[in-house]
Scaffold this motif. Structure first.
Motif, PDB file in Angstrom:
ATOM      1  N   ALA A  67      -9.570  20.610 -10.329  1.00 28.26           N
ATOM      2  CA  ALA A  67      -9.755  19.759  -9.153  1.00 28.26           C
ATOM      3  C   ALA A  67      -9.404  18.310  -9.462  1.00 28.26           C
ATOM      4  CB  ALA A  67     -11.203  19.864  -8.661  1.00 28.26           C
ATOM      5  N   SER A  68      -9.858  17.810 -10.613  1.00 18.68           N
ATOM      6  CA  SER A  68      -9.547  16.431 -10.994  1.00 18.68           C
ATOM      7  C   SER A  68      -8.058  16.235 -11.232  1.00 18.68           C
ATOM      8  CB  SER A  68     -10.320  16.027 -12.256  1.00 18.68           C
ATOM      9  OG  SER A  68     -11.600  15.557 -11.932  1.00 18.68           O
ATOM     10  N   LEU A  69      -7.405  17.238 -11.796  1.00 12.93           N
ATOM     11  CA  LEU A  69      -5.964  17.146 -11.993  1.00 12.93           C
ATOM     12  C   LEU A  69      -5.253  17.020 -10.647  1.00 12.93           C
ATOM     13  CD1 LEU A  69      -4.028  17.145 -14.412  1.00 12.93           C
ATOM     14  CD2 LEU A  69      -3.715  19.597 -14.066  1.00 12.93           C
ATOM     15  N   LEU A  70      -5.686  17.794  -9.677  1.00 12.11           N
ATOM     16  CA  LEU A  70      -5.120  17.690  -8.333  1.00 12.11           C
ATOM     17  C   LEU A  70      -5.369  16.316  -7.740  1.00 12.11           C
ATOM     18  CD1 LEU A  70      -3.915  19.027  -5.727  1.00 12.11           C
ATOM     19  CD2 LEU A  70      -6.283  19.628  -5.136  1.00 12.11           C
ATOM     20  N   TYR A  71      -6.614  15.842  -7.821  1.00 14.08           N
ATOM     21  CA  TYR A  71      -6.937  14.527  -7.258  1.00 14.08           C
ATOM     22  C   TYR A  71      -6.123  13.419  -7.927  1.00 14.08           C
ATOM     23  CZ  TYR A  71     -11.127  17.022  -5.635  1.00 14.08           C
ATOM     24  OH  TYR A  71     -11.987  17.921  -5.067  1.00 14.08           O
ATOM     25  N   SER A  72      -6.053  13.450  -9.248  1.00 16.80           N
ATOM     26  CA  SER A  72      -5.413  12.359  -9.985  1.00 16.80           C
ATOM     27  C   SER A  72      -3.913  12.298  -9.707  1.00 16.80           C
ATOM     28  CB  SER A  72      -5.672  12.518 -11.484  1.00 16.80           C
ATOM     29  OG  SER A  72      -7.052  12.491 -11.769  1.00 16.80           O
ATOM     30  N   VAL A  73      -3.255  13.454  -9.703  1.00 15.59           N
ATOM     31  CA  VAL A  73      -1.808  13.471  -9.506  1.00 15.59           C
ATOM     32  C   VAL A  73      -1.451  13.166  -8.056  1.00 15.59           C
ATOM     33  CG1 VAL A  73       0.265  14.906  -9.571  1.00 15.59           C
ATOM     34  CG2 VAL A  73      -1.404  15.037 -11.431  1.00 15.59           C
ATOM     35  N   VAL A  74      -2.017  13.912  -7.126  1.00 15.25           N
ATOM     36  CA  VAL A  74      -1.651  13.753  -5.715  1.00 15.25           C
ATOM     37  C   VAL A  74      -2.104  12.402  -5.175  1.00 15.25           C
ATOM     38  CG1 VAL A  74      -1.957  14.689  -3.398  1.00 15.25           C
ATOM     39  CG2 VAL A  74      -1.657  16.236  -5.333  1.00 15.25           C
ATOM     40  N   TYR A 140     -10.137   8.739  -2.445  1.00 17.03           N
ATOM     41  CA  TYR A 140      -9.461   8.326  -3.668  1.00 17.03           C
ATOM     42  C   TYR A 140      -8.165   7.572  -3.365  1.00 17.03           C
ATOM     43  CZ  TYR A 140     -12.530  10.948  -6.808  1.00 17.03           C
ATOM     44  OH  TYR A 140     -13.613  11.385  -7.529  1.00 17.03           O
ATOM     45  N   VAL A 141      -7.404   8.038  -2.379  1.00 19.97           N
ATOM     46  CA  VAL A 141      -6.168   7.343  -2.010  1.00 19.97           C
ATOM     47  C   VAL A 141      -6.493   5.940  -1.511  1.00 19.97           C
ATOM     48  CG1 VAL A 141      -4.227   7.321  -0.407  1.00 19.97           C
ATOM     49  CG2 VAL A 141      -4.869   9.443  -1.541  1.00 19.97           C
ATOM     50  N   ALA A 142      -7.474   5.845  -0.599  1.00 21.68           N
ATOM     51  CA  ALA A 142      -7.840   4.535  -0.058  1.00 21.68           C
ATOM     52  C   ALA A 142      -8.359   3.610  -1.150  1.00 21.68           C
ATOM     53  CB  ALA A 142      -8.899   4.711   1.033  1.00 21.68           C
ATOM     54  N   TRP A 143      -9.101   4.155  -2.105  1.00 20.07           N
ATOM     55  CA  TRP A 143      -9.669   3.356  -3.195  1.00 20.07           C
ATOM     56  C   TRP A 143      -8.582   2.869  -4.157  1.00 20.07           C
ATOM     57  CZ3 TRP A 143     -11.516   5.853  -8.179  1.00 20.07           C
ATOM     58  CH2 TRP A 143     -12.108   4.919  -9.033  1.00 20.07           C
ATOM     59  N   ALA A 144      -7.547   3.667  -4.358  1.00 15.25           N
ATOM     60  CA  ALA A 144      -6.529   3.332  -5.352  1.00 15.25           C
ATOM     61  C   ALA A 144      -5.445   2.403  -4.828  1.00 15.25           C
ATOM     62  CB  ALA A 144      -5.887   4.627  -5.880  1.00 15.25           C
ATOM     63  N   THR A 199      -5.642   7.366 -14.141  1.00 10.38           N
ATOM     64  CA  THR A 199      -6.788   7.176 -15.024  1.00 10.38           C
ATOM     65  C   THR A 199      -8.052   6.828 -14.239  1.00 10.38           C
ATOM     66  OG1 THR A 199      -5.277   6.383 -16.745  1.00 10.38           O
ATOM     67  CG2 THR A 199      -7.612   5.914 -17.041  1.00 10.38           C
ATOM     68  N   ALA A 200      -7.919   5.971 -13.224  1.00  9.79           N
ATOM     69  CA  ALA A 200      -9.085   5.569 -12.434  1.00  9.79           C
ATOM     70  C   ALA A 200      -9.686   6.761 -11.696  1.00  9.79           C
ATOM     71  CB  ALA A 200      -8.684   4.476 -11.444  1.00  9.79           C
ATOM     72  N   PRO A 219     -15.171  16.435  -9.166  1.00  6.27           N
ATOM     73  CA  PRO A 219     -14.287  16.012 -10.254  1.00  6.27           C
ATOM     74  C   PRO A 219     -14.928  16.285 -11.602  1.00  6.27           C
ATOM     75  CG  PRO A 219     -15.281  14.112  -9.199  1.00  6.27           C
ATOM     76  CD  PRO A 219     -15.663  15.298  -8.377  1.00  6.27           C
ATOM     77  N   VAL A 220     -14.113  16.232 -12.634  1.00  7.93           N
ATOM     78  CA  VAL A 220     -14.561  16.720 -13.932  1.00  7.93           C
ATOM     79  C   VAL A 220     -15.630  15.831 -14.548  1.00  7.93           C
ATOM     80  CG1 VAL A 220     -12.798  15.517 -15.310  1.00  7.93           C
ATOM     81  CG2 VAL A 220     -13.680  17.740 -16.063  1.00  7.93           C
ATOM     82  N   MET A 221     -15.616  14.528 -14.256  1.00 11.93           N
ATOM     83  CA  MET A 221     -16.654  13.664 -14.813  1.00 11.93           C
ATOM     84  C   MET A 221     -18.026  13.994 -14.247  1.00 11.93           C
ATOM     85  SD  MET A 221     -15.314  11.903 -17.100  1.00 11.93           S
ATOM     86  CE  MET A 221     -13.660  11.556 -17.688  1.00 11.93           C
ATOM     87  N   ALA A 222     -18.068  14.363 -12.964  1.00 13.47           N
ATOM     88  CA  ALA A 222     -19.337  14.802 -12.377  1.00 13.47           C
ATOM     89  C   ALA A 222     -19.781  16.117 -12.994  1.00 13.47           C
ATOM     90  CB  ALA A 222     -19.185  14.933 -10.868  1.00 13.47           C
TER      91      ALA A 222
END
Length: 270
Positions: A67-74, A140-144, A199-200, A219-222
């Protein structure tokens, strides 16, 4: 004498960084059955595979990792694309009050994220976006976007305006100028912005534990916090093996694209 002191200071800083890393690796390799309740300074065995398998399958790190890989890349790619378009509009397009639009977009990095959590949670609950991948990807998109916009805009201001003027005289549209001139010339800056945003998003914990709870959405940190609670009785080796797995993507990203990252940061700092 001063040079010796500087070298000693640098060596001390390196040791302070490497000692925790050494302990992390050594204890991640220790078999759970051999762990005695305190950090091991010497190798007691090599059982990383079993520890990693426990963290990946039984503790659910694998689902959260994907899931985190999807979030981070996309989300990183979408944020960089939107930020590049916004920077192009502020720097190149003849819009009124470009400084106002710059500060409006960049202000997204100036406010603490915590002040948005309560209204964001209520909005997500009302819109049925809580505990969904789509909901996390939107935030995540809005935050980045703001920080990516700042980096890309800084590089875009270094590009000579004559390029745009010559293209306009040749009959090119602003869309064509953006895709055929500015994007190819800003590859390093776009790459650096993507690495930052990847990374963020990958390291995010606050939004992850606030807006999700399912293993395949979190996400993986959670998920690491859940691993810490569920496998504290099994000992730190399983938890530390999970931490090593989680650290691998960002480390590999920086090692593989370090040249692109440095060129992008240099171009954005001019």
């Amino acid at each position: 004498m001063g040079r010796v002191v500087r070298h000693l200071f640098v060596a001390g800083c390196v040791a302070l960084w490497l000692i925790p890393l050494y302990l992390l690796v050594v204890n991640a390799l220790t078999p759970s059955t051999a762990y005695e309740g305190r950090p091991d300074w010497t190798f007691q065995g090599f059982d990383f595979v079993d520890n990693a398998r426990t963290a990946w399958t039984e503790a659910g790190i694998g689902d959260s990792f994907q899931a985190s890989l999807l979030y981070s890349v996309v989300c990183g790619l979408l944020a960089v694309l939107v930020a590049a378009m916004a920077a192009f509009a502020v720097v190149v397009l003849p819009i009124p009050r470009p400084a106002f639009w710059f500060w409006l977009i960049y202000s997204g990095t100036l406010f603490p994220l915590q002040i948005f959590l309560a209204p964001l949670f209520g909005l997500y609950a009302d819109a049925n976006l809580y505990d969904t991948r789509l909901g996390l990807m939107l935030v995540y998109v809005a935050w980045a976007i703001p920080f990516a916009f700042f980096l890309i805009r800084n590089q875009m201001t270094t590009m000579p305006p004559e390029l745009t003027e010559a293209a306009l005289l040749d009959g090119a549209s602003f869309g064509r100028i953006f895709w055929r001139i500015h994007v190819p010339l800003m590859r390093a800056g776009l790459g650096a912005a993507f690495i930052f945003q990847f990374t963020a998003v990958w390291n995010d914990l606050l939004l992850g534990i606030t807006l999700s709870r399912s293993a395949d959405v979190q996400p993986v940190m959670a998920a690491l916090t859940t691993l810490n609670n569920a496998y504290s009785a099994a000992g730190p080796p399983v938890i530390l093996a999970g931490a090593l797995i989680v650290s691998a993507p960002t480390l590999l990203l920086f090692l593989v694209f370090r040249g692109l990252f440095l060129r992008g940061i240099t171009a954005s700092a001019r």
